[in-house]
Design a protein around this motif. Structure first.
Motif, mmCIF file in Angstrom:
data_model
loop_
_atom_site.group_PDB
_atom_site.id
_atom_site.type_symbol
_atom_site.label_atom_id
_atom_site.label_comp_id
_atom_site.label_asym_id
_atom_site.label_seq_id
_atom_site.Cartn_x
_atom_site.Cartn_y
_atom_site.Cartn_z
ATOM 1 N N GLN A 28 70.773 38.398 47.895
ATOM 2 C CA GLN A 28 71.244 39.192 46.776
ATOM 3 C C GLN A 28 72.702 39.587 47.026
ATOM 4 N N ASP B 195 65.575 35.573 41.209
ATOM 5 C CA ASP B 195 65.200 36.670 42.094
ATOM 6 C C ASP B 195 63.753 36.456 42.508
ATOM 7 N N PRO B 196 63.482 36.407 43.818
ATOM 8 C CA PRO B 196 62.100 36.161 44.260
ATOM 9 C C PRO B 196 61.105 37.221 43.799
ATOM 10 N N THR B 197 61.594 38.410 43.459
ATOM 11 C CA THR B 197 60.686 39.460 42.987
ATOM 12 C C THR B 197 60.486 39.398 41.479
ATOM 13 N N GLY B 198 61.251 38.529 40.798
ATOM 14 C CA GLY B 198 61.137 38.418 39.347
ATOM 15 C C GLY B 198 62.025 39.385 38.591
ATOM 16 N N ASP B 199 62.764 40.236 39.291
ATOM 17 C CA ASP B 199 63.657 41.203 38.658
ATOM 18 C C ASP B 199 64.861 40.446 38.100
ATOM 19 N N TRP C 57 71.012 36.592 42.704
ATOM 20 C CA TRP C 57 70.699 35.953 43.984
ATOM 21 C C TRP C 57 71.404 34.611 44.069
#
Length: 182
Positions: A29, A62-66, A71
């Motif tokens: 990030q 974004d790996p968290t989906g945010d 990123w």
């Protein structure tokens, strides 16, 4: 042959640090890069866009989906080039020589930093190494050596599983091979 825009993009001091960070730590990030490299978020974002235009880094989900965070990851593992590749364009040759000087400065600054800190507790188990040699080679044989060394380095990098739980620290490797007199 690399495009001069790629070479000049990567050989800016902060952009080189960003490229190395992303090589080591993978997708990151912008704020993580900013903290790790002690630089302003706006500056990091600007330099990431410069590297993106050169095809060196790319945006990732974004790996968290945010969707509110940005990123980035490397789009390629490395560069291999010579300032001599640009002999046909005086302007590009000048830029390539300056990028080469910047790269050499970076290499020796890292080597000097290692020697200043090699006895620090963080590096107690690391010996580092130095090697050099002198041999005969034709231009084609020198090119062959370069390709073999690059293949060996890439094989070695790919053989390391950074998720295996071993303690590791980033290492920097550089090699130069060039015509010389004894």
């Amino acid at each position: 042959m690399e495009d001069i825009s790629v070479i000049t993009a990567v050989h800016h001091p902060l952009r080189r640090r960003m490229f190395d960070y992303l090589l080591l730590f993978g997708a990151s990030q912008v704020t993580a890069l900013s903290r790790a490299l002690d630089s302003q978020v706006g500056s990091i974002s600007h330099h990431l866009r410069m590297l993106e235009r050169a095809g060196v880094v790319e945006r990732v989900e974004d790996p968290t989906g945010d969707k509110r965070t940005s990123w980035w990851r490397v789009a390629r593992r490395g560069l291999t080039w010579s300032a001599d590749d640009f002999a046909d364009s005086p302007a590009d040759a000048l830029l390539a020589r300056e990028a080469q000087r910047q790269g050499i400065r970076l290499q020796f600054e890292r080597l000097q930093r290692w020697h200043r800190h090699r006895h620090d507790a963080d590096y107690a188990d690391y010996d580092g190494y130095s090697t050099d040699s002198t041999a005969w080679a034709s231009p084609a044989e020198l090119q062959d050596l370069s390709m073999r060394l690059l293949a060996t380095i890439r094989d070695w990098q790919e053989s390391i599983d950074v998720r295996d739980g071993q303690d590791r620290t980033p290492v920097f490797l550089f090699a130069h091979a060039f015509p010389s007199e004894p």
